[in-house]
Write an enzyme that holds these catalytic residues in place. Sequence first.
Site, PDB file in Angstrom:
ATOM      1  N   MET A  10       0.709  -1.023   0.095  1.00 22.48           N
ATOM      2  CA  MET A  10       0.096   0.005  -0.031  1.00 22.48           C
ATOM      3  C   MET A  10       1.030   1.291   0.003  1.00 22.48           C
ATOM      4  O   MET A  10       0.819   1.934   0.887  1.00 22.48           O
ATOM      5  CB  MET A  10      -0.794   0.076   1.356  1.00 22.48           C
ATOM      6  CG  MET A  10      -1.867  -1.234   1.122  1.00 22.48           C
ATOM      7  SD  MET A  10      -2.787  -1.345   2.864  1.00 22.48           S
ATOM      8  CE  MET A  10      -1.549  -2.043   4.012  1.00 22.48           C
ATOM      9  N   GLN A  52     -11.133   2.835   0.535  1.00 18.11           N
ATOM     10  CA  GLN A  52     -10.915   4.146   0.924  1.00 18.11           C
ATOM     11  C   GLN A  52     -11.791   5.191   0.146  1.00 18.11           C
ATOM     12  O   GLN A  52     -12.712   5.997   0.690  1.00 18.11           O
ATOM     13  CB  GLN A  52      -9.260   4.542   0.562  1.00 18.11           C
ATOM     14  CG  GLN A  52      -8.361   3.740   1.408  1.00 18.11           C
ATOM     15  CD  GLN A  52      -7.141   4.148   0.940  1.00 18.11           C
ATOM     16  OE1 GLN A  52      -6.816   4.701  -0.007  1.00 18.11           O
ATOM     17  NE2 GLN A  52      -6.161   3.601   1.787  1.00 18.11           N
ATOM     18  N   THR A  83       1.804   1.510   5.854  1.00 17.66           N
ATOM     19  CA  THR A  83       1.307   2.716   5.182  1.00 17.66           C
ATOM     20  C   THR A  83       0.662   3.630   6.422  1.00 17.66           C
ATOM     21  O   THR A  83       0.359   2.904   7.483  1.00 17.66           O
ATOM     22  CB  THR A  83       0.017   2.261   4.476  1.00 17.66           C
ATOM     23  OG1 THR A  83      -0.833   3.303   4.241  1.00 17.66           O
ATOM     24  CG2 THR A  83      -0.607   1.212   5.169  1.00 17.66           C
ATOM     25  N   ASN A  84       0.768   4.992   6.267  1.00 12.11           N
ATOM     26  CA  ASN A  84       0.009   5.805   7.289  1.00 12.11           C
ATOM     27  C   ASN A  84      -1.408   5.721   7.299  1.00 12.11           C
ATOM     28  O   ASN A  84      -1.982   5.551   8.181  1.00 12.11           O
ATOM     29  CB  ASN A  84       0.651   7.261   7.102  1.00 12.11           C
ATOM     30  CG  ASN A  84       2.012   7.529   7.357  1.00 12.11           C
ATOM     31  OD1 ASN A  84       2.565   7.801   8.355  1.00 12.11           O
ATOM     32  ND2 ASN A  84       2.965   7.187   6.067  1.00 12.11           N
ATOM     33  N   THR A  85      -1.923   5.941   6.143  1.00 13.06           N
ATOM     34  CA  THR A  85      -3.282   6.090   6.210  1.00 13.06           C
ATOM     35  C   THR A  85      -4.201   4.900   6.632  1.00 13.06           C
ATOM     36  O   THR A  85      -4.978   5.028   7.376  1.00 13.06           O
ATOM     37  CB  THR A  85      -3.772   6.184   4.533  1.00 13.06           C
ATOM     38  OG1 THR A  85      -3.284   7.252   4.060  1.00 13.06           O
ATOM     39  CG2 THR A  85      -5.463   6.230   4.534  1.00 13.06           C
ATOM     40  N   CYS A 196       3.194  10.021   4.317  1.00 12.43           N
ATOM     41  CA  CYS A 196       2.469   9.206   3.533  1.00 12.43           C
ATOM     42  C   CYS A 196       3.777   8.276   3.164  1.00 12.43           C
ATOM     43  O   CYS A 196       4.816   8.937   2.738  1.00 12.43           O
ATOM     44  CB  CYS A 196       1.834   9.620   2.321  1.00 12.43           C
ATOM     45  SG  CYS A 196       1.662   8.280   0.946  1.00 12.43           S
ATOM     46  N   GLU A 198       4.983   6.986   0.547  1.00 12.67           N
ATOM     47  CA  GLU A 198       5.726   7.282  -0.777  1.00 12.67           C
ATOM     48  C   GLU A 198       6.289   8.666  -0.700  1.00 12.67           C
ATOM     49  O   GLU A 198       7.191   8.879  -1.705  1.00 12.67           O
ATOM     50  CB  GLU A 198       4.450   7.019  -1.832  1.00 12.67           C
ATOM     51  CG  GLU A 198       4.125   5.550  -2.062  1.00 12.67           C
ATOM     52  CD  GLU A 198       3.058   5.122  -1.171  1.00 12.67           C
ATOM     53  OE1 GLU A 198       3.327   3.923  -0.945  1.00 12.67           O
ATOM     54  OE2 GLU A 198       2.562   5.971  -0.431  1.00 12.67           O
TER      55      GLU A 198
END
Length: 232
Positions: A10, A52, A83-85, A196, A198
């Site tokens: 992710m 999401q 992943t942060n989200t 994030c 990325e």
Amino acid sequence: MKTIGLIGGMSWESSTEYYRIINEEVKKKLGGLHSAKCILYSVDFEEIEVCQSNGEWEKAALILSEAARSLEAAGADFIIICTNTMHKVANEIQTGIHIPILHIADITAQHVIANGIKTIGLLGTRYTMEQDFYKSRLEAQGIKVLIPEEAARTVVNHVIYHELCLGQFSKESKDKYKKIIEDLIKKGAEGIILGCTEIGLLVKPEDSAVPLFNTTVLHARGAVDFALKPSF
């Protein structure tokens, strides 16, 4: 050495960074031919992103909870969600397993505080910037969180999903991020969280006048520290 369970994919662009950093850190700390004991469960990000977009967070939690249970059954001693989200559903994932989850926001907060920073700028997906699941973990430790204006948040989010997660890194997008960072600094940000996994692939320390906190690096290194920490 404890076995690290990674929930990745992710996106896989940042998951590869996790794997590289974790193994480099173990080699740095232990030397020789040492590498990390880890198990990766890589999900199909398309499924997660649809959840999401549709606000189906419970469905996403079920997918990631299954991944966590699989990692525990395979022998993982603790888990990191790469992943942060998706830490939005970390509590739901934790309730279904018996091993701990190393929370990315908590590790990041420790480094922000260690640097004497009281006010931080936060970049990430729209969910991470706008919702409370992430910011509240930082604010609970006395950190004031600033986020970009609405138009800038749209830019940050678009670049993440339509470029960075697809392995595309352009100077134009970097320049946009640099301008957004400059605006946050003008508002009082003493540092910037690349919230994030990325973003650190695009934005580098030299692109900011204040310290950048790359959550991918901090989380991966924190996992190694935890893995090498004596149990007793």
